[in-house]
Design an enzyme around this catalytic site. Sequence first.
Site, mmCIF file in Angstrom:
data_model
loop_
_atom_site.group_PDB
_atom_site.id
_atom_site.type_symbol
_atom_site.label_atom_id
_atom_site.label_comp_id
_atom_site.label_asym_id
_atom_site.label_seq_id
_atom_site.Cartn_x
_atom_site.Cartn_y
_atom_site.Cartn_z
ATOM 1 C CG ASP A 77 71.761 119.289 17.813
ATOM 2 O OD1 ASP A 77 70.872 118.934 18.614
ATOM 3 O OD2 ASP A 77 72.648 118.509 17.411
ATOM 4 C CG HIS A 102 63.761 116.242 10.287
ATOM 5 N ND1 HIS A 102 63.228 115.894 11.510
ATOM 6 C CD2 HIS A 102 63.264 115.351 9.403
ATOM 7 C CE1 HIS A 102 62.422 114.847 11.350
ATOM 8 N NE2 HIS A 102 62.437 114.495 10.076
ATOM 9 C CE1 TYR A 153 62.771 127.221 10.820
ATOM 10 C CE2 TYR A 153 64.223 125.735 12.035
ATOM 11 C CZ TYR A 153 63.036 125.974 11.368
ATOM 12 O OH TYR A 153 62.116 124.962 11.247
ATOM 13 C CG ASN A 159 68.459 115.866 17.240
ATOM 14 O OD1 ASN A 159 67.233 115.783 17.309
ATOM 15 N ND2 ASN A 159 69.256 115.242 18.085
ATOM 16 C CB THR A 200 63.082 110.154 18.580
ATOM 17 O OG1 THR A 200 62.002 110.566 17.716
ATOM 18 C CG2 THR A 200 63.276 108.655 18.437
ATOM 19 N NE ARG A 232 65.130 124.865 16.813
ATOM 20 C CZ ARG A 232 64.806 123.844 16.024
ATOM 21 N NH1 ARG A 232 63.991 124.030 14.992
ATOM 22 N NH2 ARG A 232 65.298 122.643 16.254
HETATM 23 N N1 APR Z 1 67.392 111.770 27.236
HETATM 24 C C1 APR Z 1 66.770 111.029 26.281
HETATM 25 N N2 APR Z 1 65.536 111.321 25.795
HETATM 26 C C2 APR Z 1 64.932 112.413 26.308
HETATM 27 C C3 APR Z 1 65.517 113.240 27.295
HETATM 28 C C4 APR Z 1 66.810 112.883 27.756
HETATM 29 N N3 APR Z 1 67.454 113.603 28.684
HETATM 30 N N4 APR Z 1 64.644 114.253 27.570
HETATM 31 C C5 APR Z 1 63.553 114.049 26.787
HETATM 32 N N5 APR Z 1 63.724 112.934 26.036
HETATM 33 C C6 APR Z 1 62.820 112.333 25.062
HETATM 34 C C7 APR Z 1 61.353 112.558 25.314
HETATM 35 O O1 APR Z 1 60.860 111.574 26.216
HETATM 36 C C8 APR Z 1 60.776 112.369 23.906
HETATM 37 O O2 APR Z 1 60.489 111.006 23.635
HETATM 38 O O3 APR Z 1 63.086 112.927 23.814
HETATM 39 C C9 APR Z 1 61.926 112.806 22.998
HETATM 40 C C10 APR Z 1 61.685 114.166 22.365
HETATM 41 O O4 APR Z 1 60.600 114.025 21.488
HETATM 42 P P1 APR Z 1 60.275 115.241 20.528
HETATM 43 O O5 APR Z 1 60.325 116.510 21.292
HETATM 44 O O6 APR Z 1 59.040 114.868 19.768
HETATM 45 O O7 APR Z 1 61.525 115.269 19.525
HETATM 46 P P2 APR Z 1 61.744 114.386 18.238
HETATM 47 O O8 APR Z 1 61.183 113.014 18.422
HETATM 48 O O9 APR Z 1 63.182 114.507 17.888
HETATM 49 O O10 APR Z 1 60.869 115.192 17.142
HETATM 50 C C11 APR Z 1 60.945 114.731 15.815
HETATM 51 O O11 APR Z 1 59.584 116.576 15.105
HETATM 52 O O12 APR Z 1 59.031 118.775 15.124
HETATM 53 C C12 APR Z 1 59.727 117.834 14.440
HETATM 54 O O13 APR Z 1 61.513 118.253 13.025
HETATM 55 C C13 APR Z 1 61.190 118.157 14.373
HETATM 56 O O14 APR Z 1 63.009 116.585 14.269
HETATM 57 C C14 APR Z 1 61.845 116.946 15.000
HETATM 58 C C15 APR Z 1 60.788 115.875 14.874
#
Ligand code: APR
Length: 230
Positions: A90, A105, A54, A88, A174, A57
């Site tokens: 952030d 989270h 962390y 997020n 997401t 990050r």
């Molecule tokens: N604009 C929009 N979406 C995007 C972009 C972009 N420029 N780049 C990537 N993505 C999308 C990807 O296609 C994917 O669907 O963002 C998503 C990221 O997915 P993850 O990496 O799984 O992130 P997230 O869904 O926020 O993860 C959820 O998992 O590990 C835990 O606690 C952590 O909060 C997190 C949770």
Amino acid sequence: MKKKLVISSGAGISAESGITTFRDAGGLWENYPVMDVASADGFARNPALVHQFYNERRRQLLDARPNAAHMALVELEKWYDVYVITQNVDDLHEKAGSSRILHLHGELMKARSIPHPERIYTLDEEHLETTPESRDEYGDPIRPHIVFFQEAVPNIERAIEWASQADIFVVVGTSLAVYPAASLLHYVPKTSPIYYIDPHPAPVPDRVHVIAEPASRGMAELVKELKIEN
Ligand code: APR
């Protein structure tokens, strides 16, 4: 009376601010074993590794600025009561100026007392790092104010309430891979439209309007569609 526009954002909304997502190619979980650095067991096993993860990050966050997608959510406040639910950790929604933000989270720039979790401390550029040896003003050990895997998501009830009152619901960036956050769209009233902005969208019910674009472009399209010309 403004309509209620509820947003559910994930790591993808911060991707264009240079913040690494989790499950994209080159994502965080490719470089770190998630159960070692982001789970309750991992923290019990090796707290120094979790603190370091962390700390790294937080350092990455210092140079990050909100992007056009975060700003578009602020612009929509001209015509809607906007409620931001984010997975997020952030602080880019805060830096952009959104008025209502609910972190599911946790928050990267916060730490809390381990024995007294209600004691939450805001970290800053001068006090960025935490370690297992860090102590608060009461001499107690502290931990990242993050919801680890295997831990409850304290704000989920409020998030469900917001989703269930949405006149419009927008999912941005997401993978919908993590629950309970991924379940929010199922609480949206049947009469309310749902939009999903993501360049590689996960499978969603047919009723969802998918905009397969990066967040900044997708949100610009959505503002054009949702703005209310007086
Ligand atoms: N604009 C929009 N979406 C995007 C972009 C972009 N420029 N780049 C990537 N993505 C999308 C990807 O296609 C994917 O669907 O963002 C998503 C990221 O997915 P993850 O990496 O799984 O992130 P997230 O869904 O926020 O993860 C959820 O998992 O590990 C835990 O606690 C952590 O909060 C997190 C949770």
